[in-house]
Structure formats: C-alpha cells, structure tokens
Design a protein around this motif. Sequence first.
Motif, PDB file in Angstrom:
ATOM      1  N   ALA A   1       5.116   6.445 -21.785  1.00 52.41           N
ATOM      2  CA  ALA A   1       4.411   7.767 -21.814  1.00 52.41           C
ATOM      3  C   ALA A   1       3.336   7.962 -20.632  1.00 52.41           C
ATOM      4  N   SER A   2       3.336   9.122 -19.945  1.00 53.11           N
ATOM      5  CA  SER A   2       2.330   9.338 -18.843  1.00 53.11           C
ATOM      6  C   SER A   2       1.081  10.082 -19.313  1.00 53.11           C
ATOM      7  N   ALA A   3       1.377  10.813 -20.354  1.00 47.07           N
ATOM      8  CA  ALA A   3       0.268  11.639 -20.817  1.00 47.07           C
ATOM      9  C   ALA A   3      -1.288  10.851 -20.984  1.00 47.07           C
TER      10      ALA A   3
ATOM     11  N   ARG B   1      -4.884  12.082 -19.508  1.00 45.21           N
ATOM     12  CA  ARG B   1      -6.032  12.142 -20.147  1.00 45.21           C
ATOM     13  C   ARG B   1      -7.162  11.499 -19.726  1.00 45.21           C
TER      14      ARG B   1
ATOM     15  N   LEU C   1      -8.451  11.908 -16.326  1.00 46.57           N
ATOM     16  CA  LEU C   1      -9.330  13.275 -16.372  1.00 46.57           C
ATOM     17  C   LEU C   1     -10.802  13.095 -17.060  1.00 46.57           C
ATOM     18  N   GLN C   2     -10.749  12.387 -18.181  1.00 49.46           N
ATOM     19  CA  GLN C   2     -12.003  12.045 -19.089  1.00 49.46           C
ATOM     20  C   GLN C   2     -12.908  11.378 -18.244  1.00 49.46           C
TER      21      GLN C   2
ATOM     22  N   LEU D   1     -14.016  13.720 -15.017  1.00 46.26           N
ATOM     23  CA  LEU D   1     -14.861  14.824 -15.450  1.00 46.26           C
ATOM     24  C   LEU D   1     -16.070  14.639 -15.912  1.00 46.26           C
TER      25      LEU D   1
ATOM     26  N   GLU E   1     -18.145  14.304 -12.635  1.00 42.53           N
ATOM     27  CA  GLU E   1     -18.080  15.371 -12.050  1.00 42.53           C
ATOM     28  C   GLU E   1     -18.848  16.338 -12.530  1.00 42.53           C
ATOM     29  N   ARG E   2     -19.120  16.342 -13.925  1.00 42.42           N
ATOM     30  CA  ARG E   2     -20.231  17.298 -14.614  1.00 42.42           C
ATOM     31  C   ARG E   2     -21.647  16.929 -14.158  1.00 42.42           C
TER      32      ARG E   2
ATOM     33  N   VAL F   1      -2.986  17.474 -14.585  1.00 37.87           N
ATOM     34  CA  VAL F   1      -4.435  17.093 -14.362  1.00 37.87           C
ATOM     35  C   VAL F   1      -5.203  17.905 -13.359  1.00 37.87           C
TER      36      VAL F   1
ATOM     37  N   VAL G   1      -6.514  21.194 -15.196  1.00 34.28           N
ATOM     38  CA  VAL G   1      -7.558  20.870 -16.098  1.00 34.28           C
ATOM     39  C   VAL G   1      -8.913  20.645 -15.455  1.00 34.28           C
ATOM     40  N   ARG G   2      -8.770  19.856 -14.231  1.00 38.86           N
ATOM     41  CA  ARG G   2     -10.133  19.626 -13.518  1.00 38.86           C
ATOM     42  C   ARG G   2     -10.707  20.970 -12.979  1.00 38.86           C
TER      43      ARG G   2
ATOM     44  N   ASP H   1     -12.369  23.040 -15.611  1.00 42.72           N
ATOM     45  CA  ASP H   1     -13.662  22.490 -16.206  1.00 42.72           C
ATOM     46  C   ASP H   1     -14.932  23.060 -14.946  1.00 42.72           C
ATOM     47  N   ARG H   2     -14.198  22.946 -13.891  1.00 43.16           N
ATOM     48  CA  ARG H   2     -15.309  23.376 -12.538  1.00 43.16           C
ATOM     49  C   ARG H   2     -15.460  24.815 -12.780  1.00 43.16           C
TER      50      ARG H   2
ATOM     51  N   ASP I   1       5.205  12.926 -21.977  1.00 47.85           N
ATOM     52  CA  ASP I   1       5.123  13.104 -20.447  1.00 47.85           C
ATOM     53  C   ASP I   1       4.261  14.483 -20.125  1.00 47.85           C
ATOM     54  N   MET I   2       3.574  14.997 -21.320  1.00 50.57           N
ATOM     55  CA  MET I   2       2.786  16.156 -20.675  1.00 50.57           C
ATOM     56  C   MET I   2       1.422  16.097 -21.781  1.00 50.57           C
ATOM     57  N   LEU I   3       0.408  16.595 -21.172  1.00 49.19           N
ATOM     58  CA  LEU I   3      -0.781  16.550 -21.946  1.00 49.19           C
ATOM     59  C   LEU I   3      -0.793  17.472 -23.093  1.00 49.19           C
TER      60      LEU I   3
ATOM     61  N   ASP J   1      -5.295  17.256 -26.451  1.00 44.29           N
ATOM     62  CA  ASP J   1      -5.971  16.592 -25.279  1.00 44.29           C
ATOM     63  C   ASP J   1      -6.664  17.576 -24.462  1.00 44.29           C
TER      64      ASP J   1
ATOM     65  N   GLU K   1      -9.817  18.707 -26.338  1.00 42.03           N
ATOM     66  CA  GLU K   1     -10.907  17.721 -26.392  1.00 42.03           C
ATOM     67  C   GLU K   1     -11.367  17.556 -24.909  1.00 42.03           C
ATOM     68  N   ILE K   2     -10.940  17.608 -23.931  1.00 45.32           N
ATOM     69  CA  ILE K   2     -11.152  17.446 -22.599  1.00 45.32           C
ATOM     70  C   ILE K   2     -12.173  18.505 -22.239  1.00 45.32           C
ATOM     71  N   LEU K   3     -11.588  19.800 -22.278  1.00 45.40           N
ATOM     72  CA  LEU K   3     -12.522  20.919 -21.815  1.00 45.40           C
ATOM     73  C   LEU K   3     -13.395  21.430 -22.834  1.00 45.40           C
TER      74      LEU K   3
END
Lengths: 90, 269
Positions: free
Chosen positions: A11-13, A17, A20-21, A24, A27-28, B146, B149-150, B153-154, B190-192, B196, B199-201
Amino acid sequence: MTLWKRLFSPASAPQARERLQILLSHERQVVGGDDLLSRLREDILAVVAKHVPCEQDNVKVRLERGTPMSILEIEVEVRGDINLAISRAA
Amino acid sequence: MAKIITVTSGKGGVGKTTTTAAIGAALARTGDKVVVVDFDVGLRNLDLIMGAERRVVYDFVNVIQGDARLPQALIKDKRLDSLFLLPASQTRDKDALTEEGVDRVIGMLSQHFDWVICDSPAGIERGATLAMRHAEIAIVVTNPEVSSVRDSDRIVGILDAKTLKAERGETVDKRLLLTRYDHVRAARGDMLKTEDVLEILSLPLLGIIPESNDVLKASNMGVPVSIHDPNSVPARAYQDAALRLKGENIAMELPRQRGLFSKLLRRAA
C-alpha cells in the motif's frame, strides 16, 4: 499491471502519510521563521537603502537550521560600483 | 448581515469552483439568498460552471472602478430565484482588484444576502489573499493526494495570518472539504484515508465528495452539480455539506450509489 503485482504491491498511502507528516512539521516551523525572515529583510533593506540605492528583490535572507548552530545568511546586491567616500558622507 | 465564506485550497484543479457553485446552489435551494463571487481575475470560470457565461455584461472590476452599479453586474440564476453570481473580470491587469474596492463590494453584498461565497483563485498571491480577506468561514478544498494536502496546510497558515479576522485577533472558522475521494482506493491502501488527511491537517470535516462522473457531466451542462441531478452521490454530499454550514447536525456517511432497481425507477419517472 498483472494480477499478481496488483495483489502483492504494498500500500502506498502509508508512505504518503508519513512523508507529509515529516514535511509539514518542518514547513510549519519554517513558516513561523518566514515571518521573521521577511521582517529582517525589510529592516535590512531600510538601513541599506538609506545609503545606497537598493531594491526589495535584491536583499536575500536565508536561514540554514542546524544543531548546535544555525547560519543566517544575508546577501545584498547593489547595482553598479559603490563609491565609499560618498556613502560615508551620506 | 451575510455569512461570508471563502472557498480556497492553494493548489489549482482540486474543485474550488465546482464547490463554490455546488454549495451556493445547495444553500439557495433551501431558500437562502446567496451570491457567489468569482475572484479569479483574468481566468474566470465560475460563470461557465454556473452556465451563465453568455449573460456576463459587467463584472467585479467594472463595479470597483465605477463603470457599473452592483445590481447591473449581478447575474440571477435561471434555475434558482435566490442565487446570484458576480463574475470576475477577464482583464489581464491583476491589480484591478483593490483592497478598498473589494471591501466596498463585499460590504454591499453582505447587506442584501444571507451568504456571500468567495471563489478564490489558486495560489497564494494577491487574488487569493483578497478572496479570503473577509472570510468568517473558509472551506479548504483538498484532494487525498500529497501536493494538495501540503498546499492546504500552507493556506491554513495564511488564513491565520492575512485575514481581517486574524488582524482583529480572531480566527477564521476553517473546514475541510475532501473532494475526489475514492473509498475503494482508500480501503485498498492506495489513497490517503479521510482520517489521515484529518489528522495531518487537523481541521474539522465539512464533507467528503466522492470522485464521480456526475461532476464532469454537470460542468459540461453548466449546472451546479448539487442541483444537476439532485439525487446523485456528489449532489447529496454537497447538499449535506451545505446543511452542515447552516448548523445542522448531519451524520458524515458517504452517500452511496443507489441500486440498479431504484436507478431504473428514477429513469422511468
């Protein structure tokens, strides 16, 4: 894609994740610093522009974060040759 | 006084304009007076998505520059009596929108409507910051991918810094709208997943709009997707999101495609 590949490709998700964590959280912090950097740039520009002609885009302020030391790099581009005598007089 | 919403994302192509039209139409369908405002000067498209492209005479910039009065520039929707559009200008002069001009027009609009929905251009330049300036609520449109989402966030960071609310020390009410969601791919890994992205945002969820052919079909026809086929899956998802904006407590379940039988029934009807 063959059925075999499809069934057994990881799985690539979770990768998305995790990347990104990490990105970000970085970047924050930089965004907070971004404000500091742009304030620094404005102040530096104001001081330099009092003595020599200088434009906003020609002041570059970069911050390289690190432990135990960070490097604040300031680069000011000034057009043409600077006449030291005149700038001292001004 | 109107509630002012800004639909924003940072990244282009994630569904801001589709969302503006769909939420606007869904709110108008409940009887509220709604105006949707296109802030994308030079690249206007909300008129096209709303099916009003041939009725544009005056635009936002004409009103700001005093060449037209606001009522002359507002286009009334052909399907919903309480839905209006203020189109953007196609001028190449990006500075045509001024802070004072935007303040004046938004001020006038908010006296006459229940909702003012601002469709932001992509990016973080002037047009985007002007579009978010007056926002009380920001709908952050995000794809489960990705780069989207990035950029979201910006945009959240900018919403907390460059809005009138931020200047007053308040915060904009930011809500996440997840679009183009494919629950099969998410379940396959295969997809966020929704969780997810949440939680990230760390934003409250306004809705999930599933990936669907109905969205393209509606834009082909120039009809907001929420009213094109009001029973389609994305239409119901947008209607639910609109009701949540009105404060209603609607469970966050993915609307499912109806079975073949009810589809046939609907076609026969």
